[in-house]
Motif scaffolding. Structure first.
Motif, PDB file in Angstrom:
ATOM      1  N   HIS A 141       1.267  -1.259  -7.737  1.00 29.16           N
ATOM      2  CA  HIS A 141       1.226   0.121  -8.245  1.00 29.16           C
ATOM      3  C   HIS A 141       1.598   1.148  -7.182  1.00 29.16           C
ATOM      4  CE1 HIS A 141      -0.730   3.969  -9.354  1.00 29.16           C
ATOM      5  NE2 HIS A 141      -0.216   3.657 -10.518  1.00 29.16           N
ATOM      6  N   ALA A 142       1.461   0.779  -5.903  1.00 29.56           N
ATOM      7  CA  ALA A 142       1.598   1.768  -4.821  1.00 29.56           C
ATOM      8  C   ALA A 142       2.953   2.466  -4.824  1.00 29.56           C
ATOM      9  CB  ALA A 142       1.362   1.079  -3.478  1.00 29.56           C
ATOM     10  N   LYS A 143       4.005   1.764  -5.238  1.00 30.07           N
ATOM     11  CA  LYS A 143       5.342   2.398  -5.228  1.00 30.07           C
ATOM     12  C   LYS A 143       5.373   3.576  -6.200  1.00 30.07           C
ATOM     13  CE  LYS A 143       6.798  -0.927  -8.593  1.00 30.07           C
ATOM     14  NZ  LYS A 143       6.574  -2.328  -8.529  1.00 30.07           N
ATOM     15  N   ASP A 183       0.832  -1.209   0.000  1.00 29.92           N
ATOM     16  CA  ASP A 183       0.000   0.000   0.000  1.00 29.92           C
ATOM     17  C   ASP A 183       0.868   1.261   0.000  1.00 29.92           C
ATOM     18  OD1 ASP A 183      -0.285  -0.589   3.250  1.00 29.92           O
ATOM     19  OD2 ASP A 183      -0.192   1.528   2.695  1.00 29.92           O
ATOM     20  N   GLU A 184       0.242   2.352  -0.442  1.00 29.70           N
ATOM     21  CA  GLU A 184       0.999   3.567  -0.744  1.00 29.70           C
ATOM     22  C   GLU A 184       1.705   4.144   0.479  1.00 29.70           C
ATOM     23  OE1 GLU A 184      -1.213   6.540  -2.906  1.00 29.70           O
ATOM     24  OE2 GLU A 184       0.319   8.052  -2.490  1.00 29.70           O
ATOM     25  N   ALA A 185       1.009   4.175   1.633  1.00 32.33           N
ATOM     26  CA  ALA A 185       1.628   4.783   2.824  1.00 32.33           C
ATOM     27  C   ALA A 185       2.881   3.991   3.220  1.00 32.33           C
ATOM     28  CB  ALA A 185       0.629   4.827   3.963  1.00 32.33           C
ATOM     29  N   ALA A 186       2.777   2.665   3.177  1.00 34.46           N
ATOM     30  CA  ALA A 186       3.925   1.831   3.556  1.00 34.46           C
ATOM     31  C   ALA A 186       5.059   1.994   2.542  1.00 34.46           C
ATOM     32  CB  ALA A 186       3.486   0.375   3.655  1.00 34.46           C
ATOM     33  N   ARG A 244       5.673   4.625   0.753  1.00 34.01           N
ATOM     34  CA  ARG A 244       6.246   5.949   0.965  1.00 34.01           C
ATOM     35  C   ARG A 244       7.228   5.924   2.148  1.00 34.01           C
ATOM     36  NH1 ARG A 244       3.691  11.461  -0.189  1.00 34.01           N
ATOM     37  NH2 ARG A 244       5.005  12.806   1.045  1.00 34.01           N
ATOM     38  N   ASP A 245       6.793   5.286   3.246  1.00 38.02           N
ATOM     39  CA  ASP A 245       7.671   5.158   4.423  1.00 38.02           C
ATOM     40  C   ASP A 245       8.962   4.441   4.056  1.00 38.02           C
ATOM     41  OD1 ASP A 245       5.821   6.360   5.965  1.00 38.02           O
ATOM     42  OD2 ASP A 245       5.157   4.546   7.031  1.00 38.02           O
ATOM     43  N   LEU A 246       8.807   3.357   3.307  1.00 36.12           N
ATOM     44  CA  LEU A 246       9.982   2.554   2.930  1.00 36.12           C
ATOM     45  C   LEU A 246      10.957   3.382   2.085  1.00 36.12           C
ATOM     46  CD1 LEU A 246      10.994  -0.501   3.006  1.00 36.12           C
ATOM     47  CD2 LEU A 246      10.073  -0.646   0.695  1.00 36.12           C
ATOM     48  N   LEU A 247      10.425   4.087   1.090  1.00 36.46           N
ATOM     49  CA  LEU A 247      11.296   4.876   0.192  1.00 36.46           C
ATOM     50  C   LEU A 247      12.017   5.969   0.974  1.00 36.46           C
ATOM     51  CD1 LEU A 247       8.850   5.187  -2.857  1.00 36.46           C
ATOM     52  CD2 LEU A 247      10.932   3.802  -2.751  1.00 36.46           C
ATOM     53  N   GLU A 248      11.314   6.563   1.937  1.00 31.47           N
ATOM     54  CA  GLU A 248      11.942   7.633   2.743  1.00 31.47           C
ATOM     55  C   GLU A 248      12.986   7.044   3.689  1.00 31.47           C
ATOM     56  OE1 GLU A 248       9.163  11.446   3.201  1.00 31.47           O
ATOM     57  OE2 GLU A 248       8.380   9.693   4.286  1.00 31.47           O
ATOM     58  N   ARG A 249      12.597   5.963   4.362  1.00 31.76           N
ATOM     59  CA  ARG A 249      13.498   5.341   5.342  1.00 31.76           C
ATOM     60  C   ARG A 249      14.792   4.863   4.682  1.00 31.76           C
ATOM     61  NH1 ARG A 249      12.768   0.219   6.924  1.00 31.76           N
ATOM     62  NH2 ARG A 249      10.602   0.211   6.285  1.00 31.76           N
ATOM     63  N   LEU A 250      14.666   4.347   3.445  1.00 33.25           N
ATOM     64  CA  LEU A 250      15.849   3.828   2.752  1.00 33.25           C
ATOM     65  C   LEU A 250      16.597   4.919   1.982  1.00 33.25           C
ATOM     66  CD1 LEU A 250      14.218   0.556   1.375  1.00 33.25           C
ATOM     67  CD2 LEU A 250      15.923   0.700   3.200  1.00 33.25           C
ATOM     68  N   GLY A 287       4.272  11.149  -5.080  1.00 34.32           N
ATOM     69  CA  GLY A 287       4.103  12.005  -3.901  1.00 34.32           C
ATOM     70  C   GLY A 287       5.428  12.561  -3.394  1.00 34.32           C
ATOM     71  N   LEU A 288       6.473  11.765  -3.518  1.00 33.13           N
ATOM     72  CA  LEU A 288       7.790  12.180  -3.005  1.00 33.13           C
ATOM     73  C   LEU A 288       8.620  12.917  -4.059  1.00 33.13           C
ATOM     74  CD1 LEU A 288       8.704   8.859  -1.120  1.00 33.13           C
ATOM     75  CD2 LEU A 288       8.195  11.065  -0.059  1.00 33.13           C
ATOM     76  N   GLY A 289       8.088  12.986  -5.286  1.00 34.50           N
ATOM     77  CA  GLY A 289       8.849  13.639  -6.362  1.00 34.50           C
ATOM     78  C   GLY A 289      10.063  12.834  -6.805  1.00 34.50           C
TER      79      GLY A 289
END
Ligand code: NAP
Length: 252
Positions: free
Chosen positions: A207-209, A180-183, A185-191, A215-217
């Motif tokens: 598709h969520a990634k 899911d999108e929120a998870a 997003r967290d993963l991409l930011e954390r890594l 969202g993160l640009g």
């Protein structure tokens, strides 16, 4: 009249959904075929078999030996060889074939996609400067990334890839969608990911990634689909059931 024997070429969420939809449907006698790539696939709710057939001739022999009446190609959009084998074998054995072809993902405002034809081009598109790269392309096409060891990779796949297929600076995450999108997003930011490399698989499960990247640009390098052989096709498992029902009605 004998129930039609149906071979479903699987390995996708559509194939699993079709199997679920046919599990309690006594009008058909379905069998799901899996390539055997995933180490611990979920047990299908219908009869199933595992492993290759031995090319188009092997599949045509199987269709004849098992008296298959219909074949549904529900393989992944990047399972190029099996799609060609299925069309060739269906023609050889004179068995009607339906393909489930899920739509491609389309760019939306805010997406920063670079579309490339293959994995080699995806590696080139990363460029020379060191990046943190999130790679979600499965486990069998990773070798080209070894030619770009300047990057730091996070590779996500269902099963762990062969260690000798990996570039030197690699972290492996094993996970199976849907995501899911929120998870994501967290993963991409954390890594601290700079760029994503993925394939235009289409569908909802992964598709969520892309939504998270939007969202993160973050930029995305997207490998385009290989060409598919011509075949009668629908987009979903639900439509495949309707097609099967229409076939049954025509047979009488
Ligand atoms: P591929 O390159 O098109 O097929 C390679 C060989 O694997 C085929 O020639 C066939 O062997 C065998 N095979 C493929 N699908 C099969 C099936 N459903 N049942 C029995 N044998 C099968 O396929 P791939 O890209 O390796 O993918 C393998 C499987 O994983 C497929 O079922 C696909 O739906 C699934 N999958 C693939 C991807 C991907 O990105 N490629 C992603 C998710 C799931 P023989 O010639 O010996 O019959």
């Amino acid at each position: 009249m004998k129930r039609p024997r149906l071979l479903i070429l699987g390995g996708t969420s559509e194939a699993s959904e079709l199997a679920r939809r046919l599990a309690d449907d006594n009008r058909f006698d379905p069998c799901l075929s899996l390539a055997g790539r995933t180490k611990a696939p979920a047990t299908p709710p219908i009869a199933f078999r595992v492993g290759g057939f031995g090319g188009p001739e092997g599949l045509a022999d199987y269709l004849r030996a098992e008296a298959i009446d219909l074949i549904v190609d529900a393989t992944h959009p990047f399972a190029e060889r099996m799609k060609h084998n299925a069309v060739a074998a269906a023609a050889q054995a004179d068995v009607p074939l339906l393909a489930i072809r899920r739509p491609e993902w389309q760019p939306q405002p805010g997406d920063q996609w670079t579309v490339v034809p293959d994995m080699q081009a995806a590696v080139s598109a990363l460029g020379e400067n060191t990046l943190r790269v999130f790679v979600t392309i499965g486990q069998k096409e990773l070798a080209p990334f070894r030619a770009a060891p300047q990057h730091s990779y996070v590779i996500r796949s269902v099963d762990p890839p062969a260690p000798d297929s990996l570039p030197p600076d690699t972290q492996v995450i094993t996970a199976r969608g849907p995501f899911d999108e929120a998870a994501e997003r967290d993963l991409l930011e954390r890594l601290a990911i700079d760029v994503i490399v993925t394939k235009n698989s289409g569908g909802d499960a992964t598709h969520a990634k892309l939504a998270a990247a939007r969202g993160l640009g973050l930029p995305v390098i997207l490998v385009a689909r290989p060409a598919h052989p011509a075949a009668e096709a629908v987009e979903t498992a639900r439509e495949a059931v309707a097609w099967l029902e229409a076939w049954l009605a025509r047979r009488g």
